[in-house]
Structure formats: structure tokens, C-alpha cells
Motif scaffolding. Structure first.
Motif, PDB file in Angstrom:
ATOM      1  N   LEU A 196       0.800  -1.294  -0.135  1.00  0.00           N
ATOM      2  CA  LEU A 196      -0.079   0.052  -0.089  1.00  0.00           C
ATOM      3  C   LEU A 196       0.764   1.451   0.074  1.00  0.00           C
ATOM      4  O   LEU A 196       0.507   2.232  -0.603  1.00  0.00           O
ATOM      5  N   GLU A 197       1.952   1.077   0.795  1.00  0.00           N
ATOM      6  CA  GLU A 197       2.979   2.397   0.567  1.00  0.00           C
ATOM      7  C   GLU A 197       3.620   2.720  -0.623  1.00  0.00           C
ATOM      8  O   GLU A 197       3.610   3.647  -1.207  1.00  0.00           O
ATOM      9  N   MET A 198       3.843   1.483  -1.355  1.00  0.00           N
ATOM     10  CA  MET A 198       4.432   1.652  -2.722  1.00  0.00           C
ATOM     11  C   MET A 198       3.311   2.209  -3.691  1.00  0.00           C
ATOM     12  O   MET A 198       3.363   2.815  -4.559  1.00  0.00           O
ATOM     13  N   GLN A 199       2.228   1.586  -3.469  1.00  0.00           N
ATOM     14  CA  GLN A 199       1.126   2.126  -4.381  1.00  0.00           C
ATOM     15  C   GLN A 199       0.842   3.595  -4.149  1.00  0.00           C
ATOM     16  O   GLN A 199       0.639   4.464  -5.152  1.00  0.00           O
ATOM     17  N   ARG A 200       0.840   4.299  -2.960  1.00  0.00           N
ATOM     18  CA  ARG A 200       0.389   5.642  -2.666  1.00  0.00           C
ATOM     19  C   ARG A 200       1.677   6.484  -3.276  1.00  0.00           C
ATOM     20  O   ARG A 200       1.442   7.450  -3.790  1.00  0.00           O
ATOM     21  N   GLU A 201       2.844   5.854  -3.061  1.00  0.00           N
ATOM     22  CA  GLU A 201       4.063   6.602  -3.476  1.00  0.00           C
ATOM     23  C   GLU A 201       3.984   6.872  -5.164  1.00  0.00           C
ATOM     24  O   GLU A 201       4.485   7.877  -5.810  1.00  0.00           O
ATOM     25  N   ILE A 202       3.588   5.709  -5.946  1.00  0.00           N
ATOM     26  CA  ILE A 202       3.800   5.775  -7.324  1.00  0.00           C
ATOM     27  C   ILE A 202       2.377   6.550  -7.646  1.00  0.00           C
ATOM     28  O   ILE A 202       2.589   7.255  -8.507  1.00  0.00           O
TER      29      ILE A 202
ATOM     30  N   PHE B 120      -4.752 -10.203  -4.155  1.00  0.00           N
ATOM     31  CA  PHE B 120      -4.286 -11.446  -3.548  1.00  0.00           C
ATOM     32  C   PHE B 120      -2.890 -11.337  -3.352  1.00  0.00           C
ATOM     33  O   PHE B 120      -2.099 -11.946  -3.754  1.00  0.00           O
ATOM     34  N   GLY B 121      -2.416 -10.162  -2.410  1.00  0.00           N
ATOM     35  CA  GLY B 121      -1.024  -9.846  -1.837  1.00  0.00           C
ATOM     36  C   GLY B 121       0.054  -9.571  -3.014  1.00  0.00           C
ATOM     37  O   GLY B 121       1.049  -9.720  -3.154  1.00  0.00           O
ATOM     38  N   LYS B 122      -0.773  -8.799  -4.249  1.00  0.00           N
ATOM     39  CA  LYS B 122       0.093  -8.289  -5.203  1.00  0.00           C
ATOM     40  C   LYS B 122      -0.528  -6.898  -5.631  1.00  0.00           C
ATOM     41  O   LYS B 122      -1.420  -6.548  -5.346  1.00  0.00           O
ATOM     42  N   LEU B 123       0.795  -6.010  -5.966  1.00  0.00           N
ATOM     43  CA  LEU B 123       0.608  -4.936  -6.333  1.00  0.00           C
ATOM     44  C   LEU B 123       0.570  -4.906  -7.872  1.00  0.00           C
ATOM     45  O   LEU B 123       1.508  -5.095  -8.419  1.00  0.00           O
ATOM     46  N   LEU B 124      -0.486  -4.450  -8.450  1.00  0.00           N
ATOM     47  CA  LEU B 124      -0.682  -4.564 -10.251  1.00  0.00           C
ATOM     48  C   LEU B 124      -0.870  -3.137 -10.555  1.00  0.00           C
ATOM     49  O   LEU B 124      -1.668  -2.300 -10.344  1.00  0.00           O
TER      50      LEU B 124
ATOM     51  N   ILE C 197      -1.799  -3.126 -21.182  1.00  0.00           N
ATOM     52  CA  ILE C 197      -0.750  -3.848 -20.497  1.00  0.00           C
ATOM     53  C   ILE C 197      -1.044  -4.142 -18.864  1.00  0.00           C
ATOM     54  O   ILE C 197      -1.992  -3.428 -18.497  1.00  0.00           O
ATOM     55  N   ALA C 198      -0.552  -5.136 -18.307  1.00  0.00           N
ATOM     56  CA  ALA C 198      -0.636  -5.319 -16.873  1.00  0.00           C
ATOM     57  C   ALA C 198       0.567  -5.899 -16.298  1.00  0.00           C
ATOM     58  O   ALA C 198       1.611  -6.688 -17.260  1.00  0.00           O
ATOM     59  N   ARG C 199       1.307  -5.265 -15.243  1.00  0.00           N
ATOM     60  CA  ARG C 199       2.526  -5.440 -14.598  1.00  0.00           C
ATOM     61  C   ARG C 199       2.305  -5.860 -13.115  1.00  0.00           C
ATOM     62  O   ARG C 199       1.434  -5.064 -12.634  1.00  0.00           O
ATOM     63  N   ARG C 200       2.966  -6.878 -12.613  1.00  0.00           N
ATOM     64  CA  ARG C 200       3.078  -7.142 -11.239  1.00  0.00           C
ATOM     65  C   ARG C 200       4.180  -6.075 -10.608  1.00  0.00           C
ATOM     66  O   ARG C 200       5.267  -6.425 -11.280  1.00  0.00           O
ATOM     67  N   VAL C 201       4.118  -5.176  -9.963  1.00  0.00           N
ATOM     68  CA  VAL C 201       5.115  -4.221  -9.389  1.00  0.00           C
ATOM     69  C   VAL C 201       5.677  -4.863  -8.179  1.00  0.00           C
ATOM     70  O   VAL C 201       5.000  -5.471  -7.213  1.00  0.00           O
ATOM     71  N   GLU C 202       6.974  -5.117  -8.162  1.00  0.00           N
ATOM     72  CA  GLU C 202       7.606  -5.828  -7.076  1.00  0.00           C
ATOM     73  C   GLU C 202       8.413  -4.871  -5.940  1.00  0.00           C
ATOM     74  O   GLU C 202       8.611  -5.224  -5.019  1.00  0.00           O
TER      75      GLU C 202
END
Length: 512
Positions: free
Chosen positions: A11-17, A50-54, A64-69
Motif C-alpha cells: 500500500l505504501e508503494m501504491q501511494r508513492e507511485i 491477492f497480495g500483489k500490487l498490479l 498492459i498489466a504488470r506486477r510491481v515488486e
């Protein structure tokens, strides 16, 4: 890299992006030094599932779809993230960039817009002495669907006023395309909010490259609902030049020969059946508008292309990773087709895979072609033409679906899966072309609607979209179109892949 099981870090990564992208004037997304999307024009989202940032991005042509790690780096004009493609094992890097970093040298886009706004306002004061100019801005206003592309405002003199919109020639092509819709939205907002001022008209100040497209469209507005003036002007010019929209009523259009495409498909089908065997049956072969190639598709997704007429060549794979088909890679070709068929289905076991997400609008189109009566029982299933090329002096357009009713009235069907402010205006473009061709009896001559007595009534325009994804401004824009343009909105179920259901079908009023 964060653990997929750590929701706080995701969630922190999502907010930053999201904060990085939203803070930029003109963000783009780049992968392997190739610009994938202009995020001011495309749709995009970041979700934790499901425990992934998409990360997903899409427009009318691709997705496009990418899983952000993890965050890879932070730079003044760039934000890099480590990503993995659906089904991929290797980690790559996706970059979010500010467009100015790639396109200079004209100075920053913010500075260019500030300069344009200043000179535009100076022009208005010179040309219209005695008028007061209010609400002048080019700030983004998402609540009211107002874009930073345009400088907008209200000119007022006593209790009379007019809305105005100015466009700089330095803005992207998409800005010219969306201008009329945004202008009507701004006019409508001023009418709602300016209780003491009558706002009968809209003036559009356009650079030369944007005039022709918007004049054609403005000629189709209801003159009783809005008075539109188009003035050609760009920075450096002392005076704007008035444009007569009456000179732009018709869009001279060419139409590809239907039989030419049918012959091409017949020849290419025979060739593909030799290579693909029985796996070809659930696929569609669609002729290219050029008349020299055809596209093999699985529920709308192109998996192979056949080029040439005398000695055709087959290329298979997704765009950007195609290879020529030969005897040595024939087993790989068949495995590839089988894999796509397994994943591109409503019952797919991996709905995050790119085979499932890519070209979604074409998937919807392929389902409708199998039973167009789901859109309207009055449409004739035997006379449905997908992706009809209609070449005008404006561009080389392709109509999503062209059909006819049981009473012989032609129908233009425009499909969208996501919110699109410009949907009614884009549909208008194709309606104009079809009407021009129909008025000149071109369809029978070019091999369409054989044996059908076509009505002389103007074509119907169907706007088809998942029910809750029509943009909130769609009906407001439609109200300003001429009443001769009969528009039918069709709202579909969101889970259309599992079976199309129409949730509503209604005639949209084009008079106020």
C-alpha cells in the motif's frame, strides 16, 4: 523487494507511485526505452489484489498489466519500479517519466502553458474591448472533467456572455481530438453556475492543425442549443481568423471494396488451415484495410498475420515479438495458438495474463459479431461488417461495426470498455462518414448490403459500453448534437466475457 504477504509495504508503494504520477504535468510510462502510454490520454490504475500490487494501463488500441515488486530508483524526472509481466519469470523495469524529459527543447510544458494563457488573454482583451474575462484558467479540474490542455474562461458584458476555449499548438494530438467535447462540457458548466448571465455560445481558438477536424464536428451541432464559433489563431499572430463551419458539413470519404477483402480471406484461410489444422476453427480471420494482409484473431486478439496475395507469408506471435512461420517452428506455432485459446476465455485459469487482457474491445466486438441482436433485436445478423475502413481527408478511420436494421436503416456501432469523454464525438466522426457514403450510394457499389434496400434516413449511431462506464458527461455532450443524429446508448453487463447482457437500451435526446 517487499514480500507479497506484506500489505502495508504494498500500500505504501501504491501511494508513492500514484502520488508521483498525479503530481506530474504530463506523465508517460516507458519500458525498454519504448513509450507505452501517455498517462494523460490513457486509462491506468494501481490495485492491491491477492497480495500483489498490479499496474494496468489501457487505451482503445492496447493494454498492459504488470506486477510491481519494488521501487527501483527515484530521480528528479523519473520513477523506476521493478515489475514482472503476467506469467513471466524475469523481472524488468518500468519507468514513469515526465514528458518534458523526452521531448524538449521548447521549455517546460508548464511554462509554455503559462505563456500561452498570458498571450491568449491579451489577444481577447485586444479583440473584444468592453468585455470582462472571468474564470480564466487551464488548471485540471477532475470533478468537472476539465483538462489542463485548454485555457478556458467566460467573457461577460452585462448579463450576456460566451464561453471560450483556447488550444496551443504545442499540445498533443489528443488535445485537438478532445477539444469540442471539453468545450461543450465547459459551456454546460457555465450555464449551470452562471445564474445571472446568459451564455448562448462558445468560441474556440485553435491552431491551424486543429481547425479542420473540429470544424467538421461543429457543423453537426444543434444551432438552437449552442452557437459555436471557430477562430484560427496561434502564438505570434496578431489577430484570429474566423472559420465558416458551414464549409465543413461533409467529410469526403472513400470505402474499401468488400469483395477484395473477402477474396483475400478465402485464400489466406486455406493457407492457415494447412499450418494450424483444426485449431483454426474457433478463430477469426479479418482482412486488413490495406487489402494486402489479413489478421488471425482469437476473440479479438491478433495471434498471426498473413501478408501478400501471390506468395503469402505468415507471421505469428504478439505485436513486437513476431516470427515468420516455417516448417521448423510449426510445432511452436500450434503450441502458441493452443496456449492463447486456453487463456483467452471467460473460464481462463489465469485472468491476469496478457492473453486475457489485451485488445479487450476487440474481444467484445468478436462476441457481438456472433449475435448482434443482443445489442438490438432490430439489427440484421446477416449484414454485419466489422472494422470497415473509411478513408477521409482527416485520417484513415475504421468503424467498429457497421450494420443495418430490418427496415433498411444503416447503423454505426461504436464500442468502448472504459470511461471516455470523447465517445459521442468519436461516434459522430464515423456517423458523418457513413452518411456521406450512403448519400452517394457507395455501399452497394462497393459490395456491402447486397440485396438490401437501404433507407434514405440518416444512419443510427449506437454507443455501446458497460453500463457503469459511460462517462458522466456523455449525455450532456449528446444534448448539443443535431437532432437528426439519432443516438442509442446501450449499457452492457461488466462480466460481458461470460455472456453479453443488455442492462439498458435507450434513445439519447440530442435536443435540449
Amino acid at each position: 523487494m517487499p514480500s507479497p504477504r506484506d500489505p502495508d509495504l504494498l500500500l505504501e508503494m501504491q501511494r508513492e507511485i500514484e502520488a508521483w504520477v498525479q503530481s506530474r504535468e504530463h506523465p508517460i510510462v516507458v519500458e525498454d526505452e519504448v513509450e507505452l502510454f501517455d498517462l494523460t490520454a490513457a486509462r491506468w490504475k494501481l490495485t492491491v489484489e491477492f497480495g500483489k500490487l498490479l499496474f494496468e494501463a489501457w487505451n482503445a488500441e492496447r493494454s498492459i498489466a504488470r506486477r510491481v515488486e519494488a521501487i527501483a530508483f527515484r530521480d528528479r524526472g523519473r520513477l523506476g519500479v521493478f515489475v514482472r509481466k503476467p506469467g513471466g519469470r524475469e523481472t524488468g523495469t518500468l519507468e514513469f517519466r515526465e514528458l518534458e524529459r523526452a521531448e524538449k527543447p521548447g521549455g517546460s510544458r508548464v511554462a509554455n502553458r503559462a505563456r500561452f494563457r498570458k498571450e491568449f488573454l491579451a489577444l481577447l482583451k485586444r479583440e473584444y474591448p468592453g468585455w470582462h474575462f472571468e474564470h480564466v484558467s487551464n488548471r485540471s479540474d477532475l470533478e468537472h472533467s476539465l483538462s489542463t490542455w485548454y485555457t478556458r474562461g467566460l467573457a461577460r458584458q452585462g448579463r450576456t456572455g460566451w464561453a471560450f476555449l483556447g488550444l496551443s499548438e504545442s499540445e498533443p494530438v489528443a488535445a485537438a481530438d478532445g477539444l469540442l467535447a471539453h468545450g461543450l462540457i465547459w459551456l454546460d458548466l457555465l450555464r449551470d453556475q452562471s445564474q445571472r448571465v446568459t451564455v448562448p455560445g462558445l468560441k474556440l481558438f485553435l491552431p491551424p492543425a486543429a481547425v479542420r477536424l473540429n470544424a467538421h464536428r461543429a457543423a453537426c451541432l444543434n444551432s438552437r442549443a449552442v452557437q459555436v464559433e471557430i477562430l484560427e489563431w496561434k502564438l505570434g499572430n496578431d489577430h484570429p481568423a474566423a472559420i465558416d463551419c458551414a464549409d465543413f458539413g461533409n467529410v469526403e470519404t472513400g470505402l474499401a471494396l468488400r469483395r477484395q477483402g473477402e477474396l483475400l480471406v478465402e485464400a489466406h484461410t486455406t493457407l492457415l488451415r494447412e499450418w494450424a489444422g483444426d485449431s483454426l476453427e474457433p478463430m477469426d480471420l479479418v482482412p486488413d484495410p490495406s487489402g494486402h494482409s489479413s489478421s488471425l484473431r482469437v476473440r479479438g486478439l491478433e495471434v498471426a498475420r498473413v501478408e501478400g496475395q501471390i506468395s503469402p507469408r505468415v507471421y505469428f506471435g504478439l505485436e513486437g515479438s513476431c516470427q515468420k512461420l516455417d516448417k521448423e517452428n510449426r510445432p511452436e506455432f500450434r503450441r502458441f495458438l493452443k496456449h492463447v485459446l486456453e487463456l483467452r476465455t471467460a473460464q481462463s485459469k489465469n485472468k491476469s495474463h496478457e492473453f486475457y487482457h489485451l485488445q479487450s474491445e476487440r474481444w467484445l466486438e468478436s462476441l457481438l459479431l456472433r449475435d448482434i441482436t443482443k445489442i438490438d433485436p432490430d439489427l440484421v445478423p446477416q449484414f454485419i461488417y466489422p472494422q470497415v475502413p473509411a478513408f477521409s481527408s482527416l485520417d484513415r478511420g475504421v468503424i467498429d461495426i457497421l450494420g443495418v436494421t430490418r427496415r433498411g436503416r444503416m447503423a454505426v456501432i461504436e464500442l468502448k470498455l472504459h470511461e471516455e469523454i470523447n465517445l459521442p464525438i468519436q461516434g459522430l466522426d464515423y456517423w458523418l462518414r457513413v452518411k456521406w457514403l450512403a448519400d452517394r450510394h457507395q455501399f452497394h457499389e462497393r459490395g456491402y448490403f447486397h440485396g438490401v434496400e437501404l433507407s434514405t434516413a440518416p444512419p443510427l449511431l449506437y454507443l455501446v459500453c458497460p453500463a457503469f462506464r459511460f462517462h458522466s458527461t456523455t449525455e450532456r455532450v449528446i444534448r448539443y448534437l443535431d437532432s437528426s443524429i439519432e443516438i442509442i446508448q446501450v449499457g452492457l453487463n461488466v462480466q460481458w466475457r461470460e455472456g453479453i447482457r443488455v442492462l439498458f437500451r435507450r434513445s439519447a435526446r440530442t435536443d435540449r
